[in-house]
Design an enzyme around this catalytic site. Sequence first.
Site, PDB file in Angstrom:
ATOM      1  N   SER A 136       5.908  -6.356   0.135  1.00 37.27           N
ATOM      2  CA  SER A 136       4.909  -6.154  -0.917  1.00 37.27           C
ATOM      3  C   SER A 136       4.018  -7.389  -0.961  1.00 37.27           C
ATOM      4  O   SER A 136       4.276  -8.380  -0.259  1.00 37.27           O
ATOM      5  CB  SER A 136       5.622  -5.993  -2.260  1.00 37.27           C
ATOM      6  OG  SER A 136       6.295  -7.211  -2.559  1.00 37.27           O
TER       7      SER A 136
ATOM      8  N   ASP B 225       3.138  -3.460   1.885  1.00 38.96           N
ATOM      9  CA  ASP B 225       3.491  -2.416   0.924  1.00 38.96           C
ATOM     10  C   ASP B 225       2.716  -2.629  -0.381  1.00 38.96           C
ATOM     11  O   ASP B 225       2.694  -3.753  -0.906  1.00 38.96           O
ATOM     12  CB  ASP B 225       5.006  -2.548   0.691  1.00 38.96           C
ATOM     13  CG  ASP B 225       5.595  -1.412  -0.086  1.00 38.96           C
ATOM     14  OD1 ASP B 225       5.122  -0.274   0.053  1.00 38.96           O
ATOM     15  OD2 ASP B 225       6.562  -1.667  -0.842  1.00 38.96           O
ATOM     16  N   HIS B 226       2.097  -1.575  -0.897  1.00 39.83           N
ATOM     17  CA  HIS B 226       1.372  -1.644  -2.171  1.00 39.83           C
ATOM     18  C   HIS B 226       0.317  -2.749  -2.229  1.00 39.83           C
ATOM     19  O   HIS B 226       0.249  -3.487  -3.225  1.00 39.83           O
ATOM     20  CB  HIS B 226       2.336  -1.808  -3.361  1.00 39.83           C
ATOM     21  CG  HIS B 226       3.218  -0.617  -3.590  1.00 39.83           C
ATOM     22  ND1 HIS B 226       2.759   0.527  -4.205  1.00 39.83           N
ATOM     23  CD2 HIS B 226       4.508  -0.383  -3.266  1.00 39.83           C
ATOM     24  CE1 HIS B 226       3.755   1.411  -4.249  1.00 39.83           C
ATOM     25  NE2 HIS B 226       4.819   0.889  -3.677  1.00 39.83           N
TER      26      HIS B 226
ATOM     27  N   ASP C  49      -2.713   0.758  -2.144  1.00 39.90           N
ATOM     28  CA  ASP C  49      -2.295   1.528  -3.316  1.00 39.90           C
ATOM     29  C   ASP C  49      -3.394   1.482  -4.372  1.00 39.90           C
ATOM     30  O   ASP C  49      -3.455   0.578  -5.201  1.00 39.90           O
ATOM     31  CB  ASP C  49      -0.980   0.957  -3.858  1.00 39.90           C
ATOM     32  CG  ASP C  49      -0.527   1.677  -5.126  1.00 39.90           C
ATOM     33  OD1 ASP C  49      -1.204   2.651  -5.519  1.00 39.90           O
ATOM     34  OD2 ASP C  49       0.490   1.263  -5.706  1.00 39.90           O
TER      35      ASP C  49
ATOM     36  N   ASN D 171      10.403   4.849   1.733  1.00 43.60           N
ATOM     37  CA  ASN D 171      10.433   3.428   1.353  1.00 43.60           C
ATOM     38  C   ASN D 171      11.646   3.100   0.494  1.00 43.60           C
ATOM     39  O   ASN D 171      11.872   3.757  -0.536  1.00 43.60           O
ATOM     40  CB  ASN D 171       9.199   3.098   0.516  1.00 43.60           C
ATOM     41  CG  ASN D 171       7.940   3.037   1.337  1.00 43.60           C
ATOM     42  OD1 ASN D 171       7.894   3.531   2.460  1.00 43.60           O
ATOM     43  ND2 ASN D 171       6.908   2.439   0.777  1.00 43.60           N
TER      44      ASN D 171
HETATM   45  O1  G3H Z   1       7.312   0.624  -1.867  1.00 43.31           O
HETATM   46  C1  G3H Z   1       8.542   0.430  -1.947  1.00 43.31           C
HETATM   47  C2  G3H Z   1       9.434   1.503  -2.343  1.00 43.31           C
HETATM   48  O2  G3H Z   1       8.745   2.523  -2.937  1.00 43.31           O
HETATM   49  C3  G3H Z   1      10.717   1.043  -2.923  1.00 43.31           C
HETATM   50  O3  G3H Z   1      11.249   1.836  -3.963  1.00 43.31           O
HETATM   51  O4  G3H Z   1      12.737   0.074  -4.872  1.00 43.31           O
HETATM   52  O5  G3H Z   1      12.954   2.416  -5.635  1.00 43.31           O
HETATM   53  O6  G3H Z   1      13.642   1.776  -3.336  1.00 43.31           O
HETATM   54  P1  G3H Z   1      12.727   1.494  -4.486  1.00 43.31           P
HETATM   55 ZN    ZN Z   2       6.581   1.937  -3.443  1.00 47.08          ZN
END
Ligand code: G3H
Ligand code: ZN
Length: 287
Positions: A48, A80-81, A102, A233
Amino acid sequence: MKKLDYYFKKAAKENFAIGQFNVSTLEALKAVVAASGVLNSPVIVGVSEGESRFLGLKQIVSLVKVFREETKFPIFLNLDHGKTFEYIKKAIDAGFDSCHFDGSQLKFEENIIISKQVVKYAKGKGVFIEGEIGFVKGSSTLLEKSPEINYEDLTDPLMAKEFINKTGIDRLAVNVGTFHGVNASGDALRINLQRLEEIRNAVGNFPLVLHGASGVLPEDIKKAINLGIRKINLNTELRLAFTNALKRAFDENPKEIIPYKYLPGAAQAVQKIVEEKINLFGSNNKI
Ligand code: G3H
Ligand code: ZN
């Protein structure tokens, strides 16, 4: 070395999903690499914005590159995001294989504009882009209470189709009832399979991404893969495994001060979960 799109095509053809496993330490990264090797599975390492700031954008790119070169395993790095064009540009310039923009909290039109801008920047550089509509609530930690997910929060199938057509993204993250984090009560999280099927009917074989997979009922994960989820994810379950293993190690041996003696247990705990998930997602022996 085959690129990420090869594995997404393979996943669609052979009906499996590629796991994205988030890491924030070298030990967790080593665990994901080891699991990939044990099960002959493609894997995506996720970081992230927060995780990438902690590790360093260039540092995590170099680490993944070194592991990939040394092992020849298909290990890919995804931001990520990513919340802004500027941060995604930094990640692309640093050498990420893939980025998730995102814009799910933005107005639909604004999300389209920035996603298009991101795609344009990434395309010439061979970087793959994940877009998102339908904000996935929560955060990747132990939650006292599950966030409430209302009907309006779920991804709208026709908007998903329009978004894909207008932006040129490579895959789409959708809200099908999951949230980030796990509920301290331990109740299994369910996927809204009906909504996922409606999205699938609208977008055909376009690769869909499931966020917030921690704590989700394994049966639902399998059904979601049958309905076109091609990337899953996972973060909270890995953070929990890592942290609980460390706590146990300190409880059992409070005098231990040597990191390379107490950290491997945490890495093993992460590797165990990653291997379980790879088997569940069906990406084992898909190299
Ligand atoms: O982007 C990361 C995931 O969506 C993680 O989700 O922490 O519920 O496994 P989680
Ligand atoms: Zn996520």
